[in-house]
Design a protein around this motif. Structure first.
Motif, PDB file in Angstrom:
ATOM      1  N   UNK A  33       0.815  -1.210   0.000  1.00 13.01           N
ATOM      2  CA  UNK A  33       0.000   0.000   0.000  1.00 13.01           C
ATOM      3  C   UNK A  33       0.857   1.271   0.000  1.00 13.01           C
ATOM      4  N   UNK A  34       2.098   1.150   0.447  1.00 13.90           N
ATOM      5  CA  UNK A  34       3.025   2.293   0.400  1.00 13.90           C
ATOM      6  C   UNK A  34       3.805   2.313  -0.915  1.00 13.90           C
ATOM      7  N   UNK A 175      -3.378  -4.995 -10.045  1.00 15.28           N
ATOM      8  CA  UNK A 175      -4.310  -6.075  -9.689  1.00 15.28           C
ATOM      9  C   UNK A 175      -4.098  -6.518  -8.237  1.00 15.28           C
ATOM     10  N   UNK A 176      -2.823  -6.599  -7.813  1.00 16.81           N
ATOM     11  CA  UNK A 176      -2.524  -6.989  -6.431  1.00 16.81           C
ATOM     12  C   UNK A 176      -3.069  -5.958  -5.444  1.00 16.81           C
ATOM     13  N   UNK A 177      -2.876  -4.683  -5.754  1.00 14.85           N
ATOM     14  CA  UNK A 177      -3.364  -3.619  -4.877  1.00 14.85           C
ATOM     15  C   UNK A 177      -4.883  -3.708  -4.752  1.00 14.85           C
ATOM     16  N   UNK A 184      -8.599  -5.150   3.114  1.00 12.80           N
ATOM     17  CA  UNK A 184      -7.866  -4.397   4.138  1.00 12.80           C
ATOM     18  C   UNK A 184      -8.846  -3.717   5.087  1.00 12.80           C
ATOM     19  N   UNK A 185      -8.580  -3.828   6.391  1.00 11.06           N
ATOM     20  CA  UNK A 185      -9.483  -3.278   7.408  1.00 11.06           C
ATOM     21  C   UNK A 185      -9.173  -1.835   7.779  1.00 11.06           C
ATOM     22  N   UNK A 186      -8.184  -1.235   7.116  1.00 11.65           N
ATOM     23  CA  UNK A 186      -7.900   0.176   7.366  1.00 11.65           C
ATOM     24  C   UNK A 186      -6.896   0.398   8.480  1.00 11.65           C
ATOM     25  N   UNK A 187      -6.699   1.674   8.812  1.00 13.22           N
ATOM     26  CA  UNK A 187      -5.713   2.080   9.819  1.00 13.22           C
ATOM     27  C   UNK A 187      -6.379   2.124  11.184  1.00 13.22           C
ATOM     28  N   UNK A 188      -5.816   1.396  12.143  1.00 15.24           N
ATOM     29  CA  UNK A 188      -6.403   1.352  13.483  1.00 15.24           C
ATOM     30  C   UNK A 188      -6.304   2.701  14.182  1.00 15.24           C
ATOM     31  N   UNK A 209      -4.585   6.521   1.502  1.00 13.20           N
ATOM     32  CA  UNK A 209      -4.064   5.314   0.869  1.00 13.20           C
ATOM     33  C   UNK A 209      -5.054   4.728  -0.136  1.00 13.20           C
ATOM     34  N   UNK A 210      -6.331   4.769   0.191  1.00  8.92           N
ATOM     35  CA  UNK A 210      -7.321   4.249  -0.758  1.00  8.92           C
ATOM     36  C   UNK A 210      -7.400   5.145  -1.997  1.00  8.92           C
TER      37      UNK A 210
END
Length: 733
Positions: A33-34, A175-177, A184-188, A209-210
């Motif tokens: 994601x980075x 495609x992987x992203x 992905x559950x996001x940033x805690x 990021x999204x």
């Protein structure tokens, strides 16, 4: 839950995860994601081909102009020769073997597609050999071929183009992203405090990021980029603020000016007037040295602007206060020349303890790693007892067995060629005080780089050249298009030598199968390109051919120290007319009678390095000429870079260009460590305002919370953007 730290294997499968790790070094969800898009192509908008760089792995969107099969000449079989275009420039594609017929059926004229591969050159034209490609014409969500994920991706108006590598193309990364974002559950917990986000108008990390991967328009891209730039800028500035905070823990020794001693005597004897810049910078340094706050100053100036004179006057002030100065040079050739020139400048003021020495004098001592044992022992004793007021050397100065009596100042010449580990080892020696530090470079440094890389170094610049310097004319010699120009270059050398002048010919490599650091050239170069031209080969060819009859010698970093010194002395005395050398002549070598420099394979050198090299000529009364020899195609980005060097002598302008051409992450030590770039979004060229704002915020936070104990999110951010090695690099720079 799927978090940043989760492995990519269960999400993408072993084969895909292995490809991401091998090609791009991505192993976790956070890594992927980075891994931000390099750019965005709008569907149907073609990529500009003219800006492609030779050897670069590229992804371009283009239209097929032609594709035809033909028989190979050298061996049996067929090959497909295709041409793609962006409407103004063309790029050749070549496919070999049985699969060529399938490619011919797919790459029909006017078909639009994404092509990915490494840019090469053949017959003077840029080409991609066996590129991967993905046709984007007419692809819809209902198409079966390539799968639904591929179809939806290329049906979108925006096509994110990711940094890619052999075996994992941009569309594979996309495609992987997409797969990872779906689960992905996001940033805690957002690492940036809420009040900071509000004051700077920043969105949350999760939304950034999204949106950076799947934007719904250019505004979303801009807002996401701004947030991610802040993360990187703040992480770097927090590391530097912590470094500034800790630097005050140990004081430096005060070295105020002392009237009537060596420094005053030296100034009184100067046969010329200091430039206004030299005087102003010298006064500022003198003030810094007088205090107990450790001086950390970066002195930048054009080649020949008089930095060494400024440094010598500072070293004499330290000597007069009863302490020692050390000057570090990147090579033994340069260290020996510095020691010799300092002794010549000082005369009897540098002959303390010798017959004929002045009443108030010091001693200049040279220490290098390859000195004979007896000389080395004598030098070590002079350093330990304090007899040596000025010590000049290479990395040998920082070995544990070298004990200074009282080190007050470290002068680091040509910082960009000297390892941060080595500088740190000298400036952080145990004791009651740390030495003041003066870093010198002839490579002008843009302000954002100074703010980001050099921490708390104060920056001074010498823009004015001393009188007597002659102009330097630079010309590109494009041998692929105009081979006769190279013949004319050798004729010009005969003409200059006939006038009594001398010439440098610079090559990228030594020529005995290894380069300056002992590694075979193929370890650093591109296996698809011919080996770089070598000193030994070129010298032999010139001596037997176009420069036959001239006195030619060679110089490179792996000659024995005595041999190197003998060659330089012979060149300085005009006993050698043509010196064929590596970049060992880049810094410090001063031969006013040298008027021409020919740089072979000039495309293999950086912009700033070319500027630095040409500063070796035109140092006397006769004008200088620098010839940049290259066989690169005229339309290539590499040749455009050489044309930029040809067009200006302004080092500060070229420094900006150099920064544009380099990967931003190199500046944080990625090139040194071999790891991936720490700056993926922040641009040191374009984001000065963000860097400056982050610097202010970081300073305020660290003043209140030096260890970030009350800011766990920021501590995590710091660790995420700056790994331990890169943070250590910043600490020691």
């Amino acid at each position: 839950m799927t978090t940043f730290d989760d492995s990519l294997v269960p999400l993408l499968g072993q084969k895909t995860a292995d490809a991401l790790e091998t090609g791009l070094g991505l192993t976790t969800v956070g890594d992927l994601l980075r891994h931000y898009p390099r750019r965005y192509d709008e569907r149907g908008k073609l990529t500009e081909i003219s800006g492609l760089e030779l050897g670069e792995h590229v992804t371009v969107q283009a239209r097929v102009k032609s594709a035809r099969l033909k028989n190979m000449r050298a061996r049996r079989g067929e090959m497909l020769d295709a041409v793609i275009t962006d409407g103004t420039s063309e790029l050749h594609l070549v496919f070999f073997g049985r699969g060529s017929r399938k490619v011919e059926r797919e790459l029909l004229p006017n078909t639009k597609a994404m092509f990915a591969g490494k840019v090469g050159v053949f017959n003077g034209k840029l080409q991609l050999a066996h590129p991967d490609y993905e046709i984007i014409d007419g692809l819809t969500d209902t198409d079966d071929e390539g799968g639904a994920a591929a179809a939806s991706k290329f049906a979108d108006a925006f096509i994110p183009v990711y940094p890619a590598a052999q075996g994992i193309q941009s569309w594979n990364v996309a495609k992987c992203v997409e797969q990872v974002l779906a689960v992905w559950d996001g940033v805690e917990e957002d690492p940036l405090p809420e009040e900071l986000r509000e004051s700077e108008g920043l969105i949350t990390l999760e939304k950034a990021l999204r949106d950076i991967h799947r934007p719904d328009g250019w505004p979303a891209v801009t807002v996401a980029q701004q947030r991610l730039k802040w993360d990187e800028a703040l992480a770097v500035q927090l590391a530097l603020a912590q470094r500034r905070h800790s630097a005050t823990a140990r004081p430096a020794s005060a070295c105020p000016r002392v009237a009537g001693r060596v420094a005053d005597a030296f100034d009184a004897r100067l046969p010329f007037k200091l430039t206004a810049g030299q005087q102003a910078v010298g006064d500022r340094i003198a003030e810094d040295l007088s205090g107990t706050q450790p001086m950390n100053r970066l002195l930048q100036g054009e080649v020949g602007s008089g930095k060494t004179m400024v440094a010598l006057r500072a070293m004499l002030q330290v000597v007069d206060s009863g302490r020692q100065s050390a000057m570090l040079a990147p090579t033994e050739v340069l260290a020996a020349q510095h020691a010799r020139s300092l002794r010549e400048l000082l005369g009897d003021l540098g002959q303390a303890g010798e017959l004929g020495g002045a009443e108030h004098a010091t001693r200049v001592t040279l220490l290098t790693g390859s000195m004979p044992a007896a000389q080395r022992k004598k030098a070590l004793l002079e350093i330990m007892t304090g007899e040596a007021g000025i010590v000049v050397g290479t990395h040998a100065l920082i070995q544990d067995k070298v004990a200074f009596a009282d080190l007050g100042l470290v002068v680091v010449d040509e910082q960009h060629r000297f390892g941060v580990e080595q500088r740190a080892a000298l400036s952080a020696r145990p004791g009651t005080a740390v030495p003041h530090v003066l870093v010198m470079t002839a490579t002008p440094i843009p302000r954002t780089v100074a703010m980001t890389v050099y921490g708390d170094l104060e920056v001074s610049a010498l823009r004015e050249l001393p009188g007597g310097r002659s102009p330097i004319k630079t010309s590109v010699v494009p041998t692929a298009e105009k081979p006769q120009w190279l013949d004319r270059a050798w004729q010009r050398i005969h003409e200059e030598v006939g006038k009594g002048h001398q010439v440098y010919v610079v090559c990228p490599r030594i020529g005995d199968g290894e380069d300056e650091d002992g590694k075979p050239p193929k370890e650093k170069g591109d296996p698809d390109k011919r080996p770089p031209l070598a000193v030994v080969d070129v010298a032999n060819r010139l001596a037997a051919g176009p420069l036959k009859g001239l006195r030619i010698d060679i110089l490179h970093g792996r000659l024995a120290p005595d041999d190197k010194d003998a060659v330089m002395r012979a060149f300085a005395a005009n006993e050698v007319q043509v010196l064929v050398a590596t970049t060992v002549v880049e810094v410090g070598v001063n031969v006013p009678n040298a008027t021409v420099m020919v740089i072979m394979d000039a495309d293999r050198f950086g912009v700033s390095q070319l500027h630095q090299l040409r500063g070796r000529v035109g140092r006397g009364s006769a004008p200088g000429l620098c010839l940049l020899v290259s066989e690169m195609p005229g339309a290539s980005a590499t040749m455009q870079r050489l044309r930029a060097v040809e067009s200006t002598l302004d080092g500060f302008e070229l420094a900006q260009l150099d920064l544009e051409l380099r990967r931003e992450g190199d500046i944080l030590g990625a090139a040194q460590s071999g790891t991936r770039s720490g700056l993926k979004m922040l641009s040191l060229l374009r984001d000065e305002d963000t860097i400056e704002a982050a610097r202010v915020v970081a300073q305020e936070i660290v003043e209140r919370d030096p260890d970030l104990g009350a800011h766990p999110g920021l501590a995590t951010l710091l660790a995420g953007v700056l790994d331990e090695e890169r943070a250590d690099y910043l600490e020691k720079t």
